[in-house]
Design a protein around this motif. Structure first.
Motif, PDB file in Angstrom:
ATOM      1  N   GLY A   1      -5.815 -19.737 110.064  1.00  0.00           N
ATOM      2  CA  GLY A   1      -5.388 -18.919 108.922  1.00  0.00           C
ATOM      3  C   GLY A   1      -4.012 -19.248 108.408  1.00  0.00           C
ATOM      4  N   LEU A   2      -3.304 -20.163 109.086  1.00  0.00           N
ATOM      5  CA  LEU A   2      -1.969 -20.555 108.630  1.00  0.00           C
ATOM      6  C   LEU A   2      -2.115 -21.635 107.554  1.00  0.00           C
ATOM      7  CD1 LEU A   2       1.055 -20.229 108.869  1.00  0.00           C
ATOM      8  CD2 LEU A   2       1.059 -21.828 110.775  1.00  0.00           C
ATOM      9  N   VAL A   3      -2.567 -21.204 106.392  1.00  0.00           N
ATOM     10  CA  VAL A   3      -2.740 -22.102 105.248  1.00  0.00           C
ATOM     11  C   VAL A   3      -1.919 -21.563 104.081  1.00  0.00           C
ATOM     12  CG1 VAL A   3      -5.025 -22.907 105.955  1.00  0.00           C
ATOM     13  CG2 VAL A   3      -4.832 -20.876 104.514  1.00  0.00           C
ATOM     14  N   GLY A   4      -1.523 -22.461 103.208  1.00  0.00           N
ATOM     15  CA  GLY A   4      -0.607 -22.101 102.136  1.00  0.00           C
ATOM     16  C   GLY A   4      -1.089 -20.961 101.269  1.00  0.00           C
ATOM     17  N   VAL A   5      -2.357 -21.019 100.845  1.00  0.00           N
ATOM     18  CA  VAL A   5      -2.845 -20.033  99.887  1.00  0.00           C
ATOM     19  C   VAL A   5      -3.006 -18.654 100.511  1.00  0.00           C
ATOM     20  CG1 VAL A   5      -5.323 -20.369 100.225  1.00  0.00           C
ATOM     21  CG2 VAL A   5      -4.463 -19.780  97.951  1.00  0.00           C
ATOM     22  N   GLN A   6      -3.174 -18.575 101.829  1.00  0.00           N
ATOM     23  CA  GLN A   6      -3.358 -17.288 102.492  1.00  0.00           C
ATOM     24  C   GLN A   6      -2.062 -16.725 103.087  1.00  0.00           C
ATOM     25  OE1 GLN A   6      -6.527 -17.478 105.387  1.00  0.00           O
ATOM     26  NE2 GLN A   6      -7.863 -18.609 104.003  1.00  0.00           N
ATOM     27  N   ALA A   7      -1.246 -17.604 103.659  1.00  0.00           N
ATOM     28  CA  ALA A   7      -0.064 -17.127 104.386  1.00  0.00           C
ATOM     29  C   ALA A   7       1.206 -17.144 103.547  1.00  0.00           C
ATOM     30  CB  ALA A   7       0.139 -17.978 105.644  1.00  0.00           C
ATOM     31  N   ALA A   8       1.371 -18.163 102.680  1.00  0.00           N
ATOM     32  CA  ALA A   8       2.630 -18.312 101.939  1.00  0.00           C
ATOM     33  C   ALA A   8       2.546 -17.820 100.500  1.00  0.00           C
ATOM     34  CB  ALA A   8       3.063 -19.782 101.964  1.00  0.00           C
ATOM     35  N   ALA A   9       1.410 -18.056  99.839  1.00  0.00           N
ATOM     36  CA  ALA A   9       1.306 -17.707  98.414  1.00  0.00           C
ATOM     37  C   ALA A   9       1.474 -16.210  98.138  1.00  0.00           C
ATOM     38  CB  ALA A   9      -0.023 -18.206  97.848  1.00  0.00           C
ATOM     39  N   PRO A  10       0.880 -15.302  98.930  1.00  0.00           N
ATOM     40  CA  PRO A  10       1.109 -13.878  98.648  1.00  0.00           C
ATOM     41  C   PRO A  10       2.592 -13.497  98.681  1.00  0.00           C
ATOM     42  CG  PRO A  10      -0.757 -14.143 100.128  1.00  0.00           C
ATOM     43  CD  PRO A  10      -0.110 -15.487 100.017  1.00  0.00           C
ATOM     44  N   MET A  11       3.343 -14.095  99.611  1.00  0.00           N
ATOM     45  CA  MET A  11       4.778 -13.822  99.683  1.00  0.00           C
ATOM     46  C   MET A  11       5.478 -14.370  98.438  1.00  0.00           C
ATOM     47  SD  MET A  11       7.383 -14.552 102.900  1.00  0.00           S
ATOM     48  CE  MET A  11       6.041 -14.467 104.058  1.00  0.00           C
ATOM     49  N   LEU A  12       5.062 -15.562  98.006  1.00  0.00           N
ATOM     50  CA  LEU A  12       5.628 -16.173  96.804  1.00  0.00           C
ATOM     51  C   LEU A  12       5.469 -15.254  95.600  1.00  0.00           C
ATOM     52  CD1 LEU A  12       6.519 -19.139  95.482  1.00  0.00           C
ATOM     53  CD2 LEU A  12       4.178 -19.032  94.676  1.00  0.00           C
ATOM     54  N   PHE A  13       4.275 -14.713  95.434  1.00  0.00           N
ATOM     55  CA  PHE A  13       4.026 -13.873  94.265  1.00  0.00           C
ATOM     56  C   PHE A  13       4.704 -12.514  94.374  1.00  0.00           C
ATOM     57  CE2 PHE A  13       1.109 -17.138  93.230  1.00  0.00           C
ATOM     58  CZ  PHE A  13       0.962 -17.074  91.857  1.00  0.00           C
ATOM     59  N   ASP A  14       4.881 -12.022  95.582  1.00  0.00           N
ATOM     60  CA  ASP A  14       5.635 -10.779  95.752  1.00  0.00           C
ATOM     61  C   ASP A  14       7.091 -10.969  95.328  1.00  0.00           C
ATOM     62  OD1 ASP A  14       3.511  -9.322  96.594  1.00  0.00           O
ATOM     63  OD2 ASP A  14       4.004  -9.372  98.728  1.00  0.00           O
ATOM     64  N   VAL A  15       7.643 -12.147  95.626  1.00  0.00           N
ATOM     65  CA  VAL A  15       9.030 -12.433  95.223  1.00  0.00           C
ATOM     66  C   VAL A  15       9.114 -12.582  93.710  1.00  0.00           C
ATOM     67  CG1 VAL A  15      10.944 -14.058  95.390  1.00  0.00           C
ATOM     68  CG2 VAL A  15       9.633 -13.488  97.430  1.00  0.00           C
ATOM     69  N   PHE A  16       8.181 -13.311  93.111  1.00  0.00           N
ATOM     70  CA  PHE A  16       8.189 -13.452  91.655  1.00  0.00           C
ATOM     71  C   PHE A  16       8.022 -12.098  90.968  1.00  0.00           C
ATOM     72  CE2 PHE A  16       7.404 -18.138  91.804  1.00  0.00           C
ATOM     73  CZ  PHE A  16       8.378 -18.486  90.894  1.00  0.00           C
ATOM     74  N   ASP A  17       7.331 -11.195  91.640  1.00  0.00           N
ATOM     75  CA  ASP A  17       7.094  -9.880  91.053  1.00  0.00           C
ATOM     76  C   ASP A  17       8.385  -9.078  90.896  1.00  0.00           C
ATOM     77  OD1 ASP A  17       5.231  -8.025  90.014  1.00  0.00           O
ATOM     78  OD2 ASP A  17       5.327  -6.859  91.861  1.00  0.00           O
ATOM     79  N   VAL A  18       9.417  -9.370  91.721  1.00  0.00           N
ATOM     80  CA  VAL A  18      10.683  -8.640  91.610  1.00  0.00           C
ATOM     81  C   VAL A  18      11.709  -9.396  90.767  1.00  0.00           C
ATOM     82  CG1 VAL A  18      10.304  -7.477  93.809  1.00  0.00           C
ATOM     83  CG2 VAL A  18      11.638  -9.598  93.759  1.00  0.00           C
ATOM     84  N   LEU A  19      11.333 -10.570  90.272  1.00  0.00           N
ATOM     85  CA  LEU A  19      12.220 -11.334  89.394  1.00  0.00           C
ATOM     86  C   LEU A  19      11.952 -10.961  87.941  1.00  0.00           C
ATOM     87  CD1 LEU A  19      11.990 -14.865  91.069  1.00  0.00           C
ATOM     88  CD2 LEU A  19      14.032 -13.427  90.944  1.00  0.00           C
ATOM     89  N   PRO A  20      12.936 -11.099  87.068  1.00  0.00           N
ATOM     90  CA  PRO A  20      12.721 -10.792  85.653  1.00  0.00           C
ATOM     91  C   PRO A  20      11.663 -11.707  85.040  1.00  0.00           C
ATOM     92  CG  PRO A  20      15.065 -10.980  86.146  1.00  0.00           C
ATOM     93  CD  PRO A  20      14.340 -11.463  87.355  1.00  0.00           C
ATOM     94  N   LYS A  21      10.921 -11.177  84.106  1.00  0.00           N
ATOM     95  CA  LYS A  21       9.898 -11.958  83.407  1.00  0.00           C
ATOM     96  C   LYS A  21      10.566 -12.966  82.478  1.00  0.00           C
ATOM     97  CE  LYS A  21       5.896 -11.441  80.353  1.00  0.00           C
ATOM     98  NZ  LYS A  21       5.050 -10.482  79.593  1.00  0.00           N
ATOM     99  N   THR A  22      10.039 -14.194  82.451  1.00  0.00           N
ATOM    100  CA  THR A  22      10.609 -15.226  81.589  1.00  0.00           C
ATOM    101  C   THR A  22       9.511 -15.852  80.740  1.00  0.00           C
ATOM    102  OG1 THR A  22      10.310 -16.933  83.279  1.00  0.00           O
ATOM    103  CG2 THR A  22      12.421 -15.781  83.251  1.00  0.00           C
ATOM    104  N   ASP A  23       9.910 -16.472  79.632  1.00  0.00           N
ATOM    105  CA  ASP A  23       8.956 -17.171  78.776  1.00  0.00           C
ATOM    106  C   ASP A  23       8.508 -18.472  79.428  1.00  0.00           C
ATOM    107  OD1 ASP A  23       9.214 -15.199  76.813  1.00  0.00           O
ATOM    108  OD2 ASP A  23      10.961 -16.204  75.933  1.00  0.00           O
ATOM    109  N   TRP A  24       7.397 -19.016  78.926  1.00  0.00           N
ATOM    110  CA  TRP A  24       6.912 -20.297  79.425  1.00  0.00           C
ATOM    111  C   TRP A  24       7.730 -21.431  78.807  1.00  0.00           C
ATOM    112  CZ3 TRP A  24       4.823 -21.996  83.466  1.00  0.00           C
ATOM    113  CH2 TRP A  24       4.156 -23.226  83.529  1.00  0.00           C
TER     114      TRP A  24
END
Length: 783
Positions: free
Chosen positions: A566-589
């Protein structure tokens, strides 16, 4: 002036003595009063305390602070030296009273020292109190008054006075006793700290509680009587309790503190850390650690960079685990296997070189390079897949084939230019596994590389389509440091803006983690280019993402290298990545770099530039280097009869009855796997039996692969299982004849699969079709 000269000439000896005395007086005071080691202190970009590392002598002594809070200044002057701003370093009246009382009692009962004298005594390590030492203090105090301002002297005192236990200086004391900075102290707290240096070995929080309250209240009463505070403030202040024991100092970024102390030991460093963001990321890591540790995954690291300034905004070097699981190790700068995290760099490099377009079909079939046999994570094959999908799905086989096509040494050169410092060997040491985790890198270097690509794209759009020469610079954690991105030029630094943009467009399509209802909502609100990676043996899980303004990098695993299911990027690291982005200000593409792109016709099925035979065409922007890519090789023009059932030619059909049609044709092995995922794929129609012409005939082994070592397992009865031989033929209806070591073993038609039970050892498999075409394969059998 003349009188002085005449006096000197007449009194040379006396003048010389005076001069020597003046010189001695001038140099009697050391330039550096305090040489004690100090704690390493780091603060946020807004000067909030993030953490401190105790001084080498075991004292909590913060570096010299040149400012003193107004409340503490008032309290210490009222308590220690009311005439501080009026005397020249010593107070004759106080000295006379102290001398009188001491002589009367027969021992030292009263000191009579000014704050300036106390600074001198502190600098001289509190030497034994004697009248001779007092005279020296007075002399040095007057010299200090001439050299430093009153504010500076007060700062010397507040930074070096003892406050009980191993606490030295106001800054350390306010955090140890009240868990906040000296500027935030109340009147009650300021008076408490003002009375502590008077007898720090006898009275401090946690020791002689009642005496300490009594001394504090006496000073509060004096402040009230002198009109410094009003009655209500006085009543509220004496009602305040005092701390029972010291607080631990904040450790909000402990691993960054470790990093800072290596270069700036004993100094106060203002970092670029965003305090609120750091605290939120700490909580995110804590939350995920609680879940991951249940699967015996104990370590993780998160780094957040500002793309525009290249400054560190959050730095979490590890989880709050225990020492047994190496909680003190800063994983951010430690080399770990990269997994698939380097794939976007290869994709960008191939776009930049003009070796392919964004959606060019690449082969995804069983592949072997010598003894190296790469496999996709799910151990299936698509036959052919758009390069962008191969990247977003992180398919291993297409990536290895792309690397082999691009050139191992060539790609290795690009990675060295990115300054991945843990890439210490030459290209041949890593081989083609370089793209799948055969090399090591660290979170710091990977994040800085993604930030450099994002910044390249930003700068290109913000300037007149120009690049900066020093785009691939080191990030900084210092608030005072402003990075120089170098000179502007129309020449690209490494990759052109269009190739980076198209790579990010592909990375937006990466499959999101499962199991969270809010992912869809999140994806709609923020656009992120992100990539995961998993190292061999499930030892390292990566996730790195970027927006126009931020790069977030996450590593998850065990510091000792132990792999876990279960120590794979999409399961173990990606949820944490998106939780961090969720607390960052929204930016344009990112803005599309039109100056590096051109609109051309693209074949919808193959992703190549459209040829004249492509029947479905769309107009898309491609990178300028893509103009040199070849047109679609998979569409050919065929001739059909009126029913469009058979291929015909003029040997069997009138020219007026022949219909020309474009047909999408893949090589046999690619087609074999492609049609399993694409049910609408149609193989070429057969030639009508009365026609003389024939199509080009090709066949390829599906299994086994060349020089494959095969282990045949045994059933419960001890009998070895059969070996299934498979081959793909461009004319499936043909009859194929199979030979094992020149011995005929069978024939197949339509479905070309055959069961054999070869003996242990080396064998040669030969297949011959009815047209005389031949294919061979060497294998080794073990049982």
């Amino acid at each position: 002036m003349n009188k002085i000269i005449v006096y000197i000439k007449r009194n040379k000896i006396k003048s010389a003595v005076i001069l020597v005395v003046l010189i001695a007086y001038y140099f009697c005071l050391p330039w550096q009063l305090f040489k004690d080691p100090t704690a390493t202190v780091i603060t946020s970009k807004n000067k909030e305390l993030l953490g401190a590392q105790i001084a080498k002598d075991g004292q909590w002594r913060f570096p010299q602070n040149d400012t003193v809070p107004k409340k503490f200044e008032t309290c210490i002057i009222q308590f220690e030296d009311e005439y501080f701003y009026k005397h020249p370093g010593f107070n004759p009246i106080s000295i006379f009273k102290a001398l009188r009382d001491n002589l009367k009692s027969g021992n030292v009962k009263r000191g009579g020292s000014t704050i300036t004298q106390q600074v001198i005594r502190l600098s001289r390590k509190n030497k034994k109190r004697t009248y001779f030492e007092k005279c020296i203090e007075i002399l040095l105090a007057t010299r200090l008054e001439l050299r430093a301002s009153k504010n500076r002297i007060l700062a010397y005192y507040s930074s070096n006075a003892p406050f009980g236990g191993n606490v030295v200086g106001l800054d350390a004391a306010s955090w140890r006793y009240f868990n906040r900075s000296a500027n935030q102290l109340s009147w009650a707290e300021s008076t408490l700290l003002a009375v502590l240096p008077n007898a720090p070995s006898l009275i401090y929080p946690g020791k002689n509680h009642e005496q300490l309250i009594k001394k504090r209240n006496m000073l509060l009463k004096k402040l009230f009587q002198n009109g410094v505070i009003d009655k209500l403030t006085y009543q509220l202040s004496i009602a305040e309790d005092i701390p029972e024991k010291p607080y631990p100092l904040p450790q909000i970024a402990p691993h960054l503190l470790q990093k800072v102390s290596k270069t700036y030991n004993g100094k106060r460093i203002q970092t670029s850390i965003d305090m609120r963001l750091q605290e939120r990321v700490n909580r995110i890591v804590q939350s995920h650690y609680n879940q991951l540790s249940q699967n015996e995954i104990y370590n993780a690291a998160v780094l957040v960079l500002d793309v525009k300034t290249r400054k560190v905004l959050a730095y979490v070097g590890n989880t709050p685990t225990d020492k047994a699981h190496q909680k003190d190790v800063d994983v951010i700068d430690k080399p770990r296997s990269t997994g698939s995290i380097l794939k976007p760099f290869l994709y960008t490099a191939m776009l930049d070189a003009g070796d392919m377009l964004q959606n060019t079909l690449v082969a995804d079939v069983p592949t072997q390079f010598g003894s190296y046999n790469p496999e996709n994570y799910n151990q299936t094959y698509d036959g052919a897949v758009p390069a962008s999908r191969a990247l977003s799905r992180s398919l291993n086989v297409p990536s290895v084939r792309m690397l082999q096509e691009f050139g191992l040494n060539r790609f290795h050169h690009y990675l060295k230019t990115l300054r991945l410092n843990d890439l210490k060997y030459d290209a041949n040491h890593y081989g083609l596994s370089l793209i799948l985790g055969g090399a090591e890198s660290n979170l710091w270097d990977l994040c800085k590389s993604y930030a450099a690509l994002s910044s390249t794209l930003n700068h290109f759009s913000e300037t007149s389509s120009e690049y900066f020469s020093n785009e691939f610079c080191e990030p900084t954690f210092l608030a005072s440091e402003t990075l120089d991105f170098g000179k502007k030029s129309t020449e690209k630094t490494l990759f052109d803006a269009a190739s980076i943009y198209l790579t990010y467009e592909s990375l937006k399509e990466v499959n999101r983690p499962e199991g969270d209802e809010n992912w869809e909502f999140f994806d709609g609100s923020k656009q992120i280019a992100w990539k995961t990676g998993t190292s061999f043996g499930f030892r390292d899980a990566w996730a790195i993402g970027t927006t126009k303004d931020y790069v977030v990098g996450v590593w998850v695993g065990n510091a000792d290298g132990e792999g876990r299911p279960g120590l794979v990027g999409v399961q173990a690291a990606a949820p944490m990545l998106f939780d961090v982005f969720d607390v960052l200000p929204k930016t344009d593409w990112f803005s599309k770099p039109f100056d590096e792109m051109q609109e051309v016709e693209i074949c919808k099925k193959s992703g190549y530039r459209a040829s004249q035979n492509c029947d479905e065409v769309e107009t898309k922007f491609i990178q300028l280097s893509g103009l040199k890519t070849k047109p679609c090789p998979f569409h050919i023009l065929i001739h059909l009869d009126n029913t469009e059932t058979f291929q015909v030619n003029t040997s069997c059909e009138n020219l007026s009855n022949i219909h020309n049609k474009s047909w999408f044709v893949l090589p046999p092995l690619m087609a074999y796997y492609y049609k399993t995922k694409n049910p609408f794929y149609k193989p070429l129609p057969k030639f009508r039996s009365d026609c003389l012409g024939e199509s080009v005939i090709t066949m390829e082994f599906i299994y086994p692969e060349e020089n494959n070592h095969i282990f045949l397992a045994k059933d419960f009865d001890g009998k070895a299982n059969d070996l299934i031989l498979k081959i793909a033929h461009s004319k499936p209806e043909s009859t194929l004849f199979w030979y094992l070591d020149d011995a005929f073993v069978g024939s197949t038609t339509d479905i070309h699969e055959l069961l054999v039970v070869p003996k242990q050892g080396d064998h040669m498999i030969t297949v011959v079709d009815e047209f005389g075409n031949e294919a061979k394969r060497r294998i080794t059998i073990s049982k």
